[in-house]
Enzyme design. Structure first.
Site, PDB file in Angstrom:
ATOM      1  CB  SER A 273      -0.873  -0.064   1.308  1.00 35.86           C
ATOM      2  OG  SER A 273      -0.096  -0.209   2.424  1.00 35.86           O
TER       3      SER A 273
ATOM      4  CG  HIS B 182      -0.982   3.543   4.793  1.00 38.04           C
ATOM      5  ND1 HIS B 182      -2.360   3.075   5.029  1.00 38.04           N
ATOM      6  CD2 HIS B 182      -0.223   2.513   4.140  1.00 38.04           C
ATOM      7  CE1 HIS B 182      -2.620   1.828   4.528  1.00 38.04           C
ATOM      8  NE2 HIS B 182      -1.590   1.506   4.140  1.00 38.04           N
TER       9      HIS B 182
ATOM     10  CG  ASP C  85      -4.210   5.055   7.171  1.00 38.16           C
ATOM     11  OD1 ASP C  85      -3.300   4.663   7.505  1.00 38.16           O
ATOM     12  OD2 ASP C  85      -4.806   4.568   6.134  1.00 38.16           O
TER      13      ASP C  85
END
Ligand SMILES: *[C@@H]1O[C@H](CO)[C@@H](O)[C@H](O)[C@H]1NC(C)=O
Ligand SMILES: *[C@@H]1O[C@H](CO)[C@@H](O)[C@H](O)[C@H]1NC(C)=O
Ligand SMILES: *[C@@H]1O[C@H](CO)[C@@H](O)[C@H](O)[C@H]1NC(C)=O
Length: 364
Positions: free
Chosen positions: A40, A332, A329
């Site tokens: 991600s 991340h 978040d």
């Protein structure tokens, strides 16, 4: 430096000649394409195409600082490292591989195979998030792109293209998260050391395959201090980092660095730039104010303790100033951190980039 134009050639040809003559290093820093693999941290939308995956970023408030202001599959408030690195190299961001399905010819400037939740190990994505494109599967997809390149450019043209392209691979955090997850199955099967050794040897096998397909310039990153991300800190009463996960991140990184050295010594023409993500994060935590960050523990987007009880989903709230938060978040980094780290990847010193940075890698 004064350059005498030769036989009225235009500036482009002159720059090209300079590059061949290695007279002006900066002119030579170019790549044919950027192929991106990983998780991600560099997903630019592949997971939007996965029906079962429970890790997605195609909803608010992701993307609020992106040029379009809209969610787009990046796990960030804005752009991520895949965007910043492409920009530095002077290429467009490589599009998500799964957006090209339907016979579209992949762009010659590169393709992004990265998938949120993906691991080096096949089982990682499924264990954590039901579905992700594992690194092995990403490599299978690249093989299909490789075959199309040969059709388009011919074998020798494809070889030149691939040997002058960057292969950026950012992965490993999810494998460790899967091991240290509550009730982890893999923790029952392997000791920590066996598990990180397995990560390294699997990665080595995949890199050998990539080399066999023509890759010659690798950008590889270690795992960061992932025990310090909000989801880990929130379980500690005083918000401290999880020292055990951090320890095994460094053990994995040690194995990775040794593996890369060995691989280079046995693979003619192979070069790499390794980013010490862990060291960069520790430096950032210690000197955060120097870089303009005031909040290093709490996520910007989320809810509850350290904004890490809930992911960045529509019912979460988000901070007004994303520029001063390290974390977007629960897992991340913010766009600001991705930008800072991309600067280091591109032209950082030996302290964090070994044996060279990307600018140097482009010139070898
Ligand atoms: C991982 O999955 C790939 C398919 O993507 C498969 O070819 C490979 O054998 C698997 N590796 C292991 C160790 O199971
Ligand atoms: C919190 O973290 C500190 C430092 O890593 C550690 O010494 C302590 O045991 C942790 N406490 C809990 C409740 O996990
Ligand atoms: C690295 O690049 C940035 C711009 O991307 C520039 O501001 C900085 O001066 C460069 N540093 C070195 C050491 O070349």
């Amino acid at each position: 430096m004064v350059v005498t134009p030769i036989n009225g050639r235009g500036p482009t040809t002159t720059a090209f000649l300079l590059c061949i003559l290695m007279l002006e290093n900066r002119v030579c820093a170019a790549a044919s394409a950027v192929y991106v693999m990983g998780d991600s941290l560099v997903d630019v939308g592949n997971n939007n195409y996965l029906p079962l995956s429970i890790i997605k970023a195609d909803f608010p408030h992701n993307g609020i600082d992106f040029p379009t202001g809209k969610p787009n599959g990046r796990f960030s408030n804005g752009q991520n490292a895949a965007d910043f690195l492409a920009k530095k190299i002077g290429l467009p961001t490589s599009p998500p591989y799964l957006s090209l399905i339907g016979g579209a010819t992949p762009p010659l400037s590169g393709v992004n195979f990265a998938s949120g939740g993906a691991g080096i190990l096949n089982e990682t994505g499924g264990l954590l998030f039901k579905e992700a494109i594992s690194l092995a599967q990403q490599l299978d997809y690249f093989t299909m792109v490789h075959d199309k390149l040969i059709l388009e450019l011919g074998p020798s043209g494809a070889q030149v293209h691939l040997s002058t392209s960057l292969f950026t691979i950012i992965i490993g955090s999810n494998d460790l998260f899967a091991y240290f997850n509550l009730g982890s199955i893999v923790a029952k099967q392997y000791t920590q050391q066996q598990y990180v050794d397995r990560m390294v040897s699997n990665f080595e096998g995949l890199l050998k395959t990539l080399y066999g397909l023509g890759a010659r310039k690798l950008v590889v990153t270690g795992v960061g201090a992932i025990g310090c991300c909000p989801i880990q800190r929130k379980v500690n009463r005083t918000g401290e980092c999880n020292v055990e996960i951090n320890y095994w991140a460094t053990k994995y990184n040690d194995g990775l660095k040794m593996m890369l050295q060995g691989l280079k010594s046995e693979s003619t023409g192979l070069n790499y730039a390794y980013f010490d993500t862990y060291g960069a994060m520790v430096n950032l935590f210690q000197n955060h104010e120097t870089y303009g960050f005031t909040e290093i523990k709490e996520a910007c987007c989320g809810r509850g303790n350290l904004n890490a009880d809930v992911a960045c989903i529509p019912l979460a709230t988000y901070c007004p100033n994303r520029r001063n938060h390290v974390f977007w978040d629960l897992y991340h980094p913010t766009e600001a951190v991705a930008s800072l780290f991309s600067d280091i990847l591109y032209n950082g010193t030996q302290e964090l980039m070994v044996p060279m940075n990307i600018e140097e890698l482009l010139r070898v």
